[in-house]
Design a protein around this motif. Sequence first.
Motif, PDB file in Angstrom:
ATOM      1  N   ILE A  10       0.814  -1.219   0.000  1.00 20.30           N
ATOM      2  CA  ILE A  10       0.000   0.000   0.000  1.00 20.30           C
ATOM      3  C   ILE A  10       0.849   1.271   0.000  1.00 20.30           C
ATOM      4  O   ILE A  10       0.345   2.354  -0.292  1.00 20.30           O
ATOM      5  N   THR A  11       2.135   1.154   0.320  1.00 24.01           N
ATOM      6  CA  THR A  11       3.024   2.308   0.333  1.00 24.01           C
ATOM      7  C   THR A  11       4.458   1.843   0.132  1.00 24.01           C
ATOM      8  O   THR A  11       4.799   0.689   0.415  1.00 24.01           O
ATOM      9  N   GLU A  12       5.306   2.759  -0.336  1.00 25.11           N
ATOM     10  CA  GLU A  12       6.736   2.488  -0.416  1.00 25.11           C
ATOM     11  C   GLU A  12       7.508   3.122   0.739  1.00 25.11           C
ATOM     12  O   GLU A  12       8.703   2.908   0.891  1.00 25.11           O
ATOM     13  N   LYS A  33       5.622   6.046  -3.552  1.00 28.10           N
ATOM     14  CA  LYS A  33       4.273   5.827  -4.038  1.00 28.10           C
ATOM     15  C   LYS A  33       3.406   5.322  -2.886  1.00 28.10           C
ATOM     16  O   LYS A  33       3.885   4.584  -2.022  1.00 28.10           O
ATOM     17  N   GLU A  34       2.146   5.721  -2.869  1.00 28.56           N
ATOM     18  CA  GLU A  34       1.196   5.160  -1.908  1.00 28.56           C
ATOM     19  C   GLU A  34      -0.188   5.144  -2.544  1.00 28.56           C
ATOM     20  O   GLU A  34      -0.524   6.006  -3.356  1.00 28.56           O
ATOM     21  N   MET A  35      -0.958   4.142  -2.189  1.00 29.30           N
ATOM     22  CA  MET A  35      -2.276   3.968  -2.782  1.00 29.30           C
ATOM     23  C   MET A  35      -3.283   4.912  -2.120  1.00 29.30           C
ATOM     24  O   MET A  35      -3.282   5.085  -0.898  1.00 29.30           O
ATOM     25  N   ASP A  66       6.705  -0.026   4.848  1.00 28.77           N
ATOM     26  CA  ASP A  66       6.029  -0.387   6.097  1.00 28.77           C
ATOM     27  C   ASP A  66       4.603   0.118   6.016  1.00 28.77           C
ATOM     28  O   ASP A  66       4.361   1.328   5.991  1.00 28.77           O
ATOM     29  N   PRO A  67       3.626  -0.797   5.955  1.00 36.07           N
ATOM     30  CA  PRO A  67       2.244  -0.357   5.734  1.00 36.07           C
ATOM     31  C   PRO A  67       1.718   0.580   6.813  1.00 36.07           C
ATOM     32  O   PRO A  67       0.861   1.426   6.538  1.00 36.07           O
ATOM     33  N   ILE A  68       2.234   0.461   8.041  1.00 37.17           N
ATOM     34  CA  ILE A  68       1.750   1.322   9.122  1.00 37.17           C
ATOM     35  C   ILE A  68       2.038   2.793   8.828  1.00 37.17           C
ATOM     36  O   ILE A  68       1.355   3.691   9.341  1.00 37.17           O
ATOM     37  N   LEU A  69       3.012   3.066   7.979  1.00 36.70           N
ATOM     38  CA  LEU A  69       3.351   4.453   7.656  1.00 36.70           C
ATOM     39  C   LEU A  69       2.377   5.097   6.677  1.00 36.70           C
ATOM     40  O   LEU A  69       2.438   6.314   6.455  1.00 36.70           O
ATOM     41  N   HIS A  70       1.491   4.309   6.082  1.00 40.70           N
ATOM     42  CA  HIS A  70       0.485   4.905   5.194  1.00 40.70           C
ATOM     43  C   HIS A  70      -0.473   5.754   6.028  1.00 40.70           C
ATOM     44  O   HIS A  70      -0.986   5.289   7.054  1.00 40.70           O
ATOM     45  N   PRO A  71      -0.763   6.986   5.625  1.00 42.09           N
ATOM     46  CA  PRO A  71      -1.622   7.861   6.445  1.00 42.09           C
ATOM     47  C   PRO A  71      -3.046   7.341   6.627  1.00 42.09           C
ATOM     48  O   PRO A  71      -3.723   7.743   7.582  1.00 42.09           O
ATOM     49  N   MET A  72      -3.499   6.445   5.737  1.00 39.39           N
ATOM     50  CA  MET A  72      -4.853   5.892   5.860  1.00 39.39           C
ATOM     51  C   MET A  72      -4.815   4.418   6.291  1.00 39.39           C
ATOM     52  O   MET A  72      -5.757   3.677   6.037  1.00 39.39           O
ATOM     53  N   PHE A  73      -3.725   4.047   6.948  1.00 37.95           N
ATOM     54  CA  PHE A  73      -3.560   2.644   7.330  1.00 37.95           C
ATOM     55  C   PHE A  73      -4.728   2.145   8.177  1.00 37.95           C
ATOM     56  O   PHE A  73      -5.313   1.088   7.885  1.00 37.95           O
ATOM     57  N   TRP A  74      -5.084   2.888   9.215  1.00 37.88           N
ATOM     58  CA  TRP A  74      -6.133   2.410  10.111  1.00 37.88           C
ATOM     59  C   TRP A  74      -7.510   2.440   9.452  1.00 37.88           C
ATOM     60  O   TRP A  74      -8.373   1.614   9.762  1.00 37.88           O
ATOM     61  N   THR A  75      -7.702   3.347   8.525  1.00 34.59           N
ATOM     62  CA  THR A  75      -8.944   3.343   7.754  1.00 34.59           C
ATOM     63  C   THR A  75      -9.045   2.053   6.947  1.00 34.59           C
ATOM     64  O   THR A  75     -10.112   1.417   6.879  1.00 34.59           O
TER      65      THR A  75
END
Length: 345
Positions: A10-12, A33-35, A66-75
């Motif tokens: 979901i993210t780089e 990149k991030e989705m 690291d997927p946790i670093l995606h800003p919408m991870f918890w969403t």
Amino acid sequence: MDYFAFQWHITEACDQRCKHCYIYALGSHAKFKEMTLDDMDRTILQIESFCERAERIPYVYLTGGDPILHPMFWTLTGKLREHGIPFAILGNPFHLNDDVCRRLREDGCLKYQLSLDGLEATHDRIRCLGSYGATLRAIPVLRGAGIDVAIMATVSKWNFREIPELVDVAVENNADIFSFARYCPDADSADTCCSPEEYRWMLGECWGRFERYRDCGTTFNLKDHLWTLFLYEKGLFDPDGYPDDEYVYDGCNCGNCHVTILPDGSVYACRRMESRIGNALTDDLYDLFTGPGMDRYREYERFEKCSRCELLRFCRGCPAVAAGATGDMYAPDPQCWKVIVPECD
């Protein structure tokens, strides 16, 4: 029904700078990149549609970076919970604490894969300073939340002699699962791969520890398909125990029971080599998997060495390692030590 695995990047974005990382090898870290959230929604619907048509149960491996670093991870994890899709995470240890792990488990996270690429000095040299200690400290936190912990190593010339000792480390730290896969080189780094003799030695040393720790509570996942050859030579695997048919029973899962989805929606047969077959945001995922683009990864008769081996339906080594070392996924696995005797005319 059986599971179908989706490795979803979901993210780089990442806290580490691993020497074997695909993202940094490509130089794409200049702009991560991030989705987007809309594309995540579209991807979830694709996954559900795929599994309905394939009569499979979805299982998602969230990763990155690291997927946790995606800003919408918890969403996203909340959406997976709402859709009833179980997931695991392939990530880093740095952002894990009791509250984070509890929330992960509540949203449906069943497993968290951490990496150890050698003992402390070697691991930190490959990944980043302090990574080894942070990884070990994360294990009890995850397990305390009811999340299984998998320890994964990437094997190369840099660390193969330390992998057997990592088995001890995994057991001593109560990891639920231990496994390893091999470094996939490119044309400029083929010398980072072990020789067949070195790799065979490492498997033997690990197997001795697996036997010693048989009842310890840690599961030893024989992820690398050359384990099949190792066990065959030890008389612990019998291909004659299977029906005499053309069915593929085991071995490399490329084109079989998983796909990879990248942050831009690109669908890969295998993330460990260049194998793009389409895009989940514009193409039907099921049609991609059953279509001609994926079929080339199922043409087992084209494997130069494996097609002449009695273990073809159970092993096939690692096509990604072969592709990295030679540019041809059908070339012999460079760590396979089996001698194939040519047929006489």
